[in-house]
Design a protein around this motif. Structure first.
Motif, PDB file in Angstrom:
ATOM      1  N   UNK A 170       0.859  -1.178   0.000  1.00 39.52           N
ATOM      2  CA  UNK A 170       0.000   0.000   0.000  1.00 39.52           C
ATOM      3  C   UNK A 170       0.900   1.233   0.000  1.00 39.52           C
ATOM      4  N   UNK A 171       0.700   2.120  -0.983  1.00 37.24           N
ATOM      5  CA  UNK A 171       1.544   3.298  -1.143  1.00 37.24           C
ATOM      6  C   UNK A 171       0.721   4.557  -1.322  1.00 37.24           C
ATOM      7  N   UNK A 172       1.271   5.669  -0.851  1.00 37.53           N
ATOM      8  CA  UNK A 172       0.827   6.978  -1.276  1.00 37.53           C
ATOM      9  C   UNK A 172       1.569   7.314  -2.562  1.00 37.53           C
ATOM     10  N   UNK A 173       1.245   8.451  -3.150  1.00 40.49           N
ATOM     11  CA  UNK A 173       1.820   8.824  -4.450  1.00 40.49           C
ATOM     12  C   UNK A 173       3.339   8.966  -4.417  1.00 40.49           C
ATOM     13  N   UNK A 174       3.876   9.681  -3.427  1.00 40.30           N
ATOM     14  CA  UNK A 174       5.328   9.906  -3.383  1.00 40.30           C
ATOM     15  C   UNK A 174       6.098   8.601  -3.198  1.00 40.30           C
ATOM     16  N   UNK A 175       5.617   7.751  -2.321  1.00 40.08           N
ATOM     17  CA  UNK A 175       6.316   6.477  -2.096  1.00 40.08           C
ATOM     18  C   UNK A 175       6.223   5.593  -3.341  1.00 40.08           C
ATOM     19  N   UNK A 176       5.068   5.592  -3.998  1.00 38.57           N
ATOM     20  CA  UNK A 176       4.934   4.827  -5.233  1.00 38.57           C
ATOM     21  C   UNK A 176       5.905   5.331  -6.295  1.00 38.57           C
ATOM     22  N   UNK A 229      -3.980  12.610  -7.630  1.00 38.34           N
ATOM     23  CA  UNK A 229      -3.352  13.257  -8.780  1.00 38.34           C
ATOM     24  C   UNK A 229      -2.804  12.290  -9.826  1.00 38.34           C
ATOM     25  N   UNK A 230      -2.495  11.076  -9.443  1.00 40.69           N
ATOM     26  CA  UNK A 230      -1.964  10.104 -10.398  1.00 40.69           C
ATOM     27  C   UNK A 230      -3.065   9.722 -11.391  1.00 40.69           C
ATOM     28  N   UNK A 231      -2.773   9.854 -12.680  1.00 36.85           N
ATOM     29  CA  UNK A 231      -3.772   9.543 -13.701  1.00 36.85           C
ATOM     30  C   UNK A 231      -3.917   8.046 -13.911  1.00 36.85           C
ATOM     31  N   UNK A 232      -2.785   7.350 -13.995  1.00 36.73           N
ATOM     32  CA  UNK A 232      -2.819   5.891 -14.111  1.00 36.73           C
ATOM     33  C   UNK A 232      -1.474   5.330 -13.656  1.00 36.73           C
ATOM     34  N   UNK A 233      -1.484   4.140 -13.111  1.00 37.56           N
ATOM     35  CA  UNK A 233      -0.234   3.524 -12.661  1.00 37.56           C
ATOM     36  C   UNK A 233       0.668   3.215 -13.857  1.00 37.56           C
ATOM     37  N   UNK A 234       1.972   3.240 -13.630  1.00 40.40           N
ATOM     38  CA  UNK A 234       2.912   2.919 -14.696  1.00 40.40           C
ATOM     39  C   UNK A 234       3.638   1.606 -14.450  1.00 40.40           C
ATOM     40  N   UNK A 235       3.148   0.838 -13.500  1.00 39.95           N
ATOM     41  CA  UNK A 235       3.732  -0.466 -13.221  1.00 39.95           C
ATOM     42  C   UNK A 235       2.649  -1.532 -13.268  1.00 39.95           C
ATOM     43  N   UNK A 236       3.075  -2.758 -13.460  1.00 39.46           N
ATOM     44  CA  UNK A 236       2.126  -3.873 -13.517  1.00 39.46           C
ATOM     45  C   UNK A 236       1.592  -4.193 -12.123  1.00 39.46           C
ATOM     46  N   UNK A 237       0.507  -4.907 -12.075  1.00 41.28           N
ATOM     47  CA  UNK A 237      -0.095  -5.381 -10.822  1.00 41.28           C
ATOM     48  C   UNK A 237      -0.407  -4.229  -9.868  1.00 41.28           C
TER      49      UNK A 237
END
Length: 194
Positions: free
Chosen positions: A47-53, A90-98
């Motif tokens: 589980x991540x917030x935006x900055x950690x992700x 604010x993140x539009x879409x993830x850039x990593x799998x899963x």
């Protein structure tokens, strides 16, 4: 039932980053990374917030990061095969799998995730972890403590009283210490434990 683990690398004085956001000092040796990898092998969801992700996504998006060492490569493998939930407006879409995106942190959803799995979950990043701790969701806290002080910055610990029981203490090359605590009690949060 899975446990929710709050886990990070910290300075001796309890910070994850300095006042200017620098965390370049947080580079433990291979033996400490091997210990982290052993622990992360049992995790099914991060589980991540935006900055950690954004910081952690390099384990999938930048091959040079994984190529730093054998244990770095092992961590990258574990990270890529593990599910991730990112909480961000604010993140539009993830850039990593899963990886799934959530706009808000829902404590009831996290409680259901814990109940529905045999694997552990981690919450990484002090801001999101403080929210999970406040709701009584964090079961274990693990730290890799680096032998330096940085005098201020982003604190690992939330401003909440927690009663902890030491369950793990390992020392590694360079003076890094791996501490593991069970959360036994919480005062001042919305999810007070007995």
């Amino acid at each position: 039932m899975g446990r929710l683990i709050y886990s990070m690398i910290v300075s001796q004085d309890g910070y994850v980053a300095g006042p200017d956001g620098d965390f370049s000092w947080a580079r433990p040796a291979e033996d400490a990374l091997a210990s982290v990898n052993e622990e992360m092998a049992g995790v099914g969801t991060y589980l991540y917030g935006r900055r950690m992700y954004d910081m952690m996504a390099v384990w999938e998006t930048d091959p040079a990061v994984a190529a730093q060492s054998a244990e770095s490569e092992r961590f990258a493998e574990l990270w890529r095969r593990t599910d991730k939930i990112v909480y961000s407006t604010t993140l539009q879409e993830p850039r990593t799998s899963r990886t799934e995106l959530r706009r808000t942190f829902d404590p009831a959803e996290v409680a259901r995730l814990k109940e529905a799995t045999a694997q552990d979950l981690t919450v990484d990043g002090p801001t999101l972890a403080a929210e999970a701790i406040a709701h009584g969701l964090v079961d274990r806290i693990t730290l890799l403590v680096c032998p330096l002080t940085i005098g201020g910055g982003l604190s690992f610990w939330p401003k909440t009283r927690m009663d902890l029981e030491l369950r793990r203490l390992d020392r590694f090359e360079g003076g890094v210490i791996h501490l593991g605590y069970e959360v036994r009690g919480l005062r001042g949060g919305r999810g007070v434990r007995p």
